[in-house]
Design an enzyme around this catalytic site. Structure first.
Site, mmCIF file in Angstrom:
data_model
loop_
_atom_site.group_PDB
_atom_site.id
_atom_site.type_symbol
_atom_site.label_atom_id
_atom_site.label_comp_id
_atom_site.label_asym_id
_atom_site.label_seq_id
_atom_site.Cartn_x
_atom_site.Cartn_y
_atom_site.Cartn_z
ATOM 1 N N ASN A 1 0.819 -1.218 0.000
ATOM 2 C CA ASN A 1 0.000 0.000 0.000
ATOM 3 C C ASN A 1 0.855 1.271 0.000
ATOM 4 O OD1 ASN A 1 -2.569 1.540 2.064
ATOM 5 N ND2 ASN A 1 -2.546 1.330 -0.137
ATOM 6 N N CYS B 1 2.782 1.956 -3.265
ATOM 7 C CA CYS B 1 3.051 2.279 -4.680
ATOM 8 C C CYS B 1 1.781 2.193 -5.513
ATOM 9 C CB CYS B 1 4.123 1.362 -5.263
ATOM 10 S SG CYS B 1 5.783 1.592 -4.591
#
Length: 156
Positions: free
Chosen positions: A11, A13
């Site tokens: 959580n 990129c």
């Protein structure tokens, strides 16, 4: 209201980028009241952190604000969201393994399935160990998929 959560490994990129791009699409179309959009990661390594600086930089260059804070996907998310959009097959298996019912499993879909401009691309690759080109490519795919997702959801 359509309730969407985008999921990748950490959580930081792909999923926060998808969250930001989808929010941008929805706002551009004046449909904010019709959508709840969030993101989460399979693991909890980055909980509370901003997205990767490289993704924020590449997103800002395209006019996006990726400023959500990382959180870990929870079994409770099956009850909170209509669609759980994952970035790759590993994410798909990790999330569906947590499903308690067949209905929950049916909520899990590949974000790449909504792409219309990148034939043959079946997943959104993780740019974390790459360079700016990898982040740009991931964003190209995410933009394509979010546009396709919005079109499909609003055609109902």
């Amino acid at each position: 209201m359509e309730k969407l959560v985008f999921v990748c490994l950490g959580n930081i990129c792909r999923s926060p980028a998808a969250e930001g791009v989808m929010k941008h699409v929805v706002e551009r179309e004046g449909r904010e009241a019709d959508f709840l959009i969030d993101s989460a990661g399979i693991g909890g390594w980055h909980v509370g952190q901003l997205p990767d600086a490289r993704m924020r930089r590449r997103g800002a260059a395209r006019g996006y604000d990726f400023s959500s804070r990382a959180r870990q996907f929870s079994v409770d998310d099956f009850g909170r969201f209509d669609l759980i959009l994952v970035m790759d097959r590993e994410n798909f298996f990790d999330v569906t393994r947590q499903a308690k019912t067949e209905a929950d499993k049916q909520k899990v879909v590949m974000l790449a399935d909504y792409m219309t401009q990148h034939d043959g691309q079946r997943y959104i690759p993780d740019p974390y160990y790459g360079d700016d080109r990898d982040f740009d490519f991931a964003l190209d795919l995410i933009e394509d998929a979010c546009e396709g997702l919005f079109t499909e959801l609003t055609a109902k």
